[in-house]
Design an enzyme around this catalytic site. Structure first.
Site, short mmCIF file in Angstrom:
data_model
loop_
_atom_site.label_atom_id
_atom_site.label_comp_id
_atom_site.label_asym_id
_atom_site.label_seq_id
_atom_site.Cartn_x
_atom_site.Cartn_y
_atom_site.Cartn_z
N HIS A 1 0.77 -1.17 -0.06
CA HIS A 1 -0.05 -0.18 -0.08
C HIS A 1 0.96 1.22 -0.07
CE1 HIS A 1 0.28 -0.04 4.66
NE2 HIS A 1 0.16 1.24 4.30
N SER B 1 4.25 2.06 8.52
CA SER B 1 3.66 1.06 7.60
C SER B 1 5.11 0.56 6.54
CB SER B 1 2.75 1.79 6.61
OG SER B 1 1.44 1.64 7.03
N GLY B 2 5.01 -0.65 6.32
CA GLY B 2 6.00 -1.42 5.56
C GLY B 2 6.99 -1.87 6.35
N GLY C 1 3.08 6.07 9.34
CA GLY C 1 4.69 6.13 8.89
C GLY C 1 5.34 5.14 9.27
N ASP D 1 -0.65 -7.27 1.14
CA ASP D 1 0.03 -6.04 1.22
C ASP D 1 1.44 -6.44 1.45
OD1 ASP D 1 0.16 -3.29 1.62
OD2 ASP D 1 -0.56 -3.16 3.73
C1 4AZ Z 1 -1.11 3.53 8.78
O1 4AZ Z 1 -1.91 4.36 8.41
C2 4AZ Z 1 -1.32 2.73 10.00
N1 4AZ Z 1 -2.24 0.98 14.50
C3 4AZ Z 1 -0.50 1.73 10.46
C4 4AZ Z 1 -0.57 0.89 11.42
C5 4AZ Z 1 -1.62 1.10 12.12
C6 4AZ Z 1 -2.57 1.88 11.70
C7 4AZ Z 1 -2.43 2.76 10.79
C8 4AZ Z 1 -1.93 0.22 13.26
O2 4AZ Z 1 -0.05 3.38 8.14
#
Ligand code: 4AZ
Length: 731
Positions: free
Chosen positions: A537, A681-682, A679, A585
């Site tokens: 994503h 993520s990944g 932030g 993902d």
């Molecule tokens: C995001 O938006 C995100 N609490 C990543 C992890 C989580 C929520 C949102 C988990 O990248």
């Protein structure tokens, strides 16, 4: 482009040098020029070039042209795609009396519905216009006759355009037999196939950036197609052919057989070609009697009730109820409990998509599965004895959720539940669950497979410091997951992030900070000297998928102090990634250059789990990243944060989120205090066996409802489901 009515198409129009083309083109050029020179954007308008004249089955002549506007940045809103198109449309005078869409554009009879204006990248139009290194035009006159098409980079072709046309009313099918290029950023080496004669951004059918060795084909939506080749010097080449084909009316009446074992097949339009952007099909089924419904068995596609979001990969109306289709990596069965259902499929996507097919048969509505079988949510039937056996027989774990915790049959009289067998933890006081773990056994997803193909019971054999496989393959490639600094648990800063603390230098040497246009956007982990792993994503939108905007910061504790900043060569997003559900993902990033080995202690790969890898209660798991510290935080931390989390069972995760896929894994703490956030993520969720074992990449930060909320854990991509997908790309 637009269609000029009341003009008869003549073959000479296909030759740009012909007198007929030149005369027609200059007339049109004059008209278009006059329209824009007297418009609100007159000062920005520079020129129009008529590039092609073609014909379709609507009659008249289709005019393909490009225009140049020189736009100071401040004025860019005035020349938006819609605005420029609207100027042309507003200049066509139609009469309400004769209800036709043809009106007059300064005397030229133009079909107002045919006007299409699209923004084109500067680099795309220069290569299709005067500055182009090669432009070739090919025409397929006879339906079905194949026209060979071969392109070599020794043509000197850094960029080559091949324009294909075919008889009016037909479509073009392009078959790609082989495409040899260096996989890269999808810019310097690529083939882009357009559903137009000019490189219109909104009309991309397909883009090829990876080498192709097995043949496939693409179908246009009209009788034109443009191939835009970019190949660097070297032995690069394209081999294929194209042909004119008749449009398909995808509609059929199907009678199923009384015997459920007798099946037939339905196919997506133009199967096995890719599915064109606009397609539809209607199948009317009829079973022999009212107690029999219709079962559709898909190979790698699933139908689910439509949720609040739209349908990404096909829209299905089955007896007036709407379902969405999506691609998955396993079989599914969709049953319609009606003896004469009408099944409509419609797809309107931006690009061509993967084809699908399904076998159909009758089934007994009152008893979908045979006696002593269990009906999975995927529609598959599995033997009842397989329920709660620790194996995902249903392909979506529906046979493995809401199972009571298995009893430990430690007395040796009945077999031990697979969950306890050789998981590295002594579950039975007499230790019988952890004996003979390296004996050879039949293979399954919960057993470790050695390179020679044989399987052993020990689930976490990989890189555990003990040779378990006869070929020692379990201890090969183990330069991973062992930080030189090991102070996990010690707090070196104030409590912050979603329950995290500052990390120490060198504590997470696989952690990567991914920057888009210079700003932190996602996390990633180091897999090898030139591959990183992250979440799909992070790269799902058009610009985000262009590797040139990204950089990877390695060996970094505090933002801005990376030991190494790497450029990205290419981004491989999982082919089944679903933007609506976040299923699959996962993405891989290849670096332009490997990071220098001298970075050794501060940059190091994380170990990849084997498919059988199991995290037990005694493992310690941490999530790390530079993401937000609260759900509505405004500033990102500068020091890498770490938070300790526990893995949840799939059953508990479903209690929080409802349907989650087997590719997802929940982790957190009941209070929510420790969590990942935007932030992060990944980035990695890593776990380690007690006693100084190595760290493994168990999850990739994917999504969650907010951050740090009680009973709403973070959702991660379950990495051990992707082991072979990862190796197929990086080795
Ligand atoms: C995001 O938006 C995100 N609490 C990543 C992890 C989580 C929520 C949102 C988990 O990248």
């Amino acid at each position: 482009m637009f269609r000029v009515a009341n003009v008869e198409f003549i073959p000479e129009f296909r030759q740009e040098e012909s007198l007929e083309f030149v005369s027609m083109a200059s007339k049109i050029q004059h008209v278009v020029s006059n329209v824009y020179k007297t418009s609100s954007v007159a000062r920005l308008y520079k020129q129009v070039v008529i590039s092609d004249l073609s014909n379709n089955d609507k009659g008249g002549v289709l005019v393909h042209f490009w225009m140049v506007f020189v736009v100071p940045q401040l004025k860019s809103p005035a020349v938006c795609e819609e605005c420029v198109g609207a100027i042309l449309r507003d200049s066509v005078h139609t009469s309400l009396k004769n209800r036709s869409s043809v009106g007059y554009l300064l005397g030229l009879p133009v079909d107002i519905d045919s006007i299409l204006v699209n923004v084109v990248h500067r680099s795309d139009y220069t290569s299709s216009g005067a500055g182009s290194q090669c432009v070739d035009k090919l025409h397929a006159n006879l339906p079905g006759a194949s026209v060979p098409l071969n392109v070599y980079s020794s043509w000197g072709g850094v960029s080559c355009h091949v324009k294909l046309t075919s008889v009016p009313g037909s479509l073009i099918r392009l078959t790609v037999s082989a495409f040899f290029i260096e996989p890269s950023d999808c810019v310097s080496e690529a083939l882009t196939v357009y559903d137009a004669l000019l490189p219109m951004r909104g009309r991309i059918l397909h883009r090829l950036c990876e080498p192709v060795s097995s043949s496939f084909s693409i179908v246009s939506t009209s009788n034109v197609m443009l191939l835009s080749f970019r190949m660097t010097n070297g032995n690069k080449n394209f081999r294929g052919h194209f042909e004119a084909i008749a449009d398909e009316v995808c509609m059929s009446q199907i009678e199923t057989h009384l015997d459920p074992d007798i099946t037939g097949k339905i196919y997506s339009p133009f199967h096995p070609s890719l599915l064109p952007p606009q397609s539809s099909c209607t199948w009317k089924f009829e079973t022999p009697n009212a107690v029999l419904g219709v079962a559709l068995r898909f190979h790698n596609y699933v139908l689910k009730a439509k949720g609040l979001k739209g349908c990404e990969h096909g829209w299905w109306k089955i007896n007036e109820i709407i379902f969405c289709g999506s691609y998955v990596g396993h079989n599914t069965v969709f049953r319609i409990d009606d003896h004469s259902p009408k099944v409509e499929f419609r797809c309107s996507s931006r690009h061509s998509v993967q084809p699908f097919h399904a076998s159909y048969s009758s089934y007994n509505i009152s008893q979908p599965c045979p006696e002593s079988h269990f009906l999975c949510s995927t529609g598959l039937c599995v033997e009842k004895s397989r329920r709660c056996d620790g194996l995902d027989d249903c392909q979506d774990e529906s046979d493995e959720v809401f199972c009571s915790r298995p009893t430990k049959n430690c007395d040796g009289h009945s077999p031990l539940h697979p969950l306890f067998v050789c998981n590295g933890e002594t579950d039975c006081a007499n230790g019988i669950d952890e004996i003979n773990c390296t004996q050879e056994t039949t293979c399954s997803a919960i057993r470790y497979q050695c390179s020679i193909g044989s399987c052993i019971l020990k689930k976490n054999a990989k890189c555990d410091g003990v040779r378990d496989c006869q070929d020692s393959s379990d201890e090969a490639d183990c330069a991973c997951g062992r930080p030189s600094v090991n102070k996990v648990g010690s707090s070196t800063g104030p409590e912050r992030i979603v329950g995290g603390v500052n990390s120490n230098e060198g504590e997470w040497p696989w952690q990567v900070s991914l920057h888009f246009n210079g700003n932190l956007y996602c996390g990633a982990s180091v897999l090898s000297s030139d591959w990183l792993i992250s979440a799909a994503h992070c790269f799902s939108k058009e610009r985000l998928s262009d590797p040139r905007y990204w950089s990877a910061h390695l060996g970094m504790l505090t933002q801005g102090s990376a030991k190494h900043v790497a450029e990205i060569r290419r981004i491989v997003v999982h082919e089944y990634y679903n933007d609506y559900t976040f299923d699959y993902d996962i993405a891989l990033l290849q670096l332009k250059k490997p990071w220098p080995p001298s970075l050794g202690p501060l940059v190091q790969p994380i170990c990849l789990p084997s498919p059988s890898h199991t995290v037990t209660d005694s493992h310690r798991c941490w999530v790390t990243g530079w993401g937000y510290r609260y759900e509505d935080d405004k500033v990102l931390p500068s020091v890498l944060q770490k938070a300790k989390v526990s893995l949840l069972s799939q059953t508990d995760c479903k209690k929080s989120y409802g349907p989650i896929s087997p590719r997802m894994l929940c982790a957190g703490v009941p209070s929510g205090e420790q969590d990942a956030c935007r932030g992060d993520s990944g980035g990695p969720l890593t776990c380690r066996a007690p006693g100084g074992g190595r760290w493994f990449l168990i999850g990739i930060v994917s999504w969650g409802a907010g951050c740090g909320r009680p009973n709403l854990p973070g959702v991660y991509t379950r990495v051990n489901k992707f082991t072979s997908w990862i190796y197929s790309h990086i080795s």
